[in-house]
Design an enzyme around this catalytic site. Structure first.
Site, short mmCIF file in Angstrom:
data_model
loop_
_atom_site.label_atom_id
_atom_site.label_comp_id
_atom_site.label_asym_id
_atom_site.label_seq_id
_atom_site.Cartn_x
_atom_site.Cartn_y
_atom_site.Cartn_z
CG HIS A 142 -1.70 0.99 1.61
ND1 HIS A 142 -3.09 1.13 1.22
CD2 HIS A 142 -1.47 2.36 1.82
CE1 HIS A 142 -3.55 2.51 1.70
NE2 HIS A 142 -2.53 3.20 1.87
CD GLU A 143 1.80 3.62 3.64
OE1 GLU A 143 2.10 4.53 3.21
OE2 GLU A 143 0.58 3.49 4.05
CG HIS A 146 0.43 5.88 -0.53
ND1 HIS A 146 -0.77 6.70 -1.16
CD2 HIS A 146 -0.16 5.53 0.52
CE1 HIS A 146 -1.89 6.59 -0.28
NE2 HIS A 146 -1.88 5.86 0.47
CD GLU A 193 -4.69 6.20 2.44
OE1 GLU A 193 -4.69 5.09 2.72
OE2 GLU A 193 -3.80 6.86 2.45
#
Length: 373
Positions: A142-143, A146, A193
């Site tokens: 997930h990060e 980003h 997100e």
């Protein structure tokens, strides 16, 4: 599939067979509303130069020094299992430069990717202690998602503007202007997100682990007391339940948040995982990074507008139903609004019945279907 060889400086590859996505563009997994804004910004001439200049005004260097001095940097010597996950995630998403990652002492489960010049990833001890290996792998992915999308730039600006709004709260117009920008950035970041959740799934390639991680963030380390189907049912109830008053309260509740509500994230991720788009990605059909420069801003905005239009039409939320009626020119709209604040539950109100008059056969003919199709 991962072949175990060193590529792009990554000495570690996934601990089990996972598909890798060479040259993948972040457009592959970005939510339409997130993607349209990012495509537009990437097309702006001098965009990178402006933000690099702005980095001197923002507390980025201070943040880097703070984490370096008061957190634990992930490496082969410290939190080695997280270092392997980080390299795995960068390997799978083909992110050549592995961003630095820190573990920060904080019992609140959280993770973030910040930085204007170069992204850095921070996870809290609360999150590390809460999640198992596969759940944590999805979070690291997930990060990294980003970082690949460039979201860290906007997260850093959001942190700065939120802090600035507090400092200038005594200036009415100045504070209002900044908070208007902050509100817009928060809406954008909430969509980002959802994008990053998709990236986490592409890295972990285990939907159940992603679902478990979101449930744990919502309810703690009590999996034996929780159920994925029941958790997703909460998202359905949240969207469809209540009347117009609840719709307004939902908006007010979400405005100050940088993240969507956890049940909503779980439902959105499951929907995407079951889509044809996800299957095509897993089959190796996805946009490449070297094609990003040819992306049309107009097409991206059109896709975003179509997404919102479809969402409004299919939503079971009372306010969204009302918006659909406005677009369709519902003749009894005034009555529906009045009824909505006292129990907006039916697709069309029952007409008044006299002592000798039955229901009209034509009542509700101009109303849209209720099943969201």
């Amino acid at each position: 599939m991962s072949d175990g060889h060193e590529q792009n400086g990554h000495e570690h590859v996934p601990s089990r067979q996972r598909r890798r996505f060479p040259g993948i563009s972040s457009r592959t997994y970005e939510h339409p509303a997130d993607r349209s804004a990012l495509v537009a910004l990437r097309k702006l001439s001098g965009f990178d130069t402006v933000f690099k200049a702005l980095s001197g005004l923002l507390p980025e260097r201070s943040l880097r020094l703070l984490f370096l001095s008061d957190s634990v940097r992930v490496s082969d010597q410290q939190f080695a299992h997280l270092n392997v996950m980080l390299r795995d995630a960068c390997y799978i998403l083909d992110l050549e430069k592995v961003p630095p990652m820190y573990v920060n002492q904080d019992p609140q489960p959280n993770a973030m990717c910040i930085g204007l010049d170069e992204p850095i990833i921070v996870v809290t001890t609360g999150l590390v202690e809460l999640l198992d290996e596969e759940e944590m792998r999805a979070v690291v992915g997930h990060e990294v998602g980003h970082a690949l999308s460039g979201h860290s730039v906007y997260r850093t600006i959001l942190l700065f503007l939120t802090s600035l709004a507090v400092r200038v709260a005594w200036i009415p117009l100045g504070n209002l202007a900044i908070m208007a920008i902050v509100t817009g950035l928060r809406e954008w970041f909430r969509k980002s997100e959802l994008s990053a959740d998709r990236a986490g799934l592409l890295v972990g390639q285990d939907l159940q682990a992603s679902m478990r991680g979101l449930m744990k963030i919502a309810g703690g380390n009590h999996l034996h007391e929780m159920n994925v189907d029941a958790f997703l049912a909460q998202a359905e109830e949240y969207e469809a339940g209540g009347d117009l008053r609840d719709s307004v309260l939902k908006i007010l509740n979400v405005l100050p948040r940088s993240h969507p509500f956890t049940t909503v994230r779980a439902a959105e991720l499951k929907k995407w995982a079951e889509s044809r788009d996800y299957q095509r990605i897993m089959d190796g059909h996805y946009p490449r990074r070297d094609e990003d420069k040819d992306t049309s801003v107009r097409d991206s905005w059109r896709e975003s507008a179509n997404h919102y239009s479809t969402h409004v039409k299919s939503s079971k939320d009372p306010l969204m139903k009302l918006v659909t009626d406005l677009a369709g020119g519902a003749g009894d709209l005034g009555d529906r609004v009045r009824r909505g604040f006292g129990g907006f539950t039916n697709a069309s109100p029952e007409p008044p019945q006299g002592p000798e008059t039955g229901p009209s056969d034509s009542a509700g003919d101009d109303q849209p279907p209720r099943d969201g199709s």
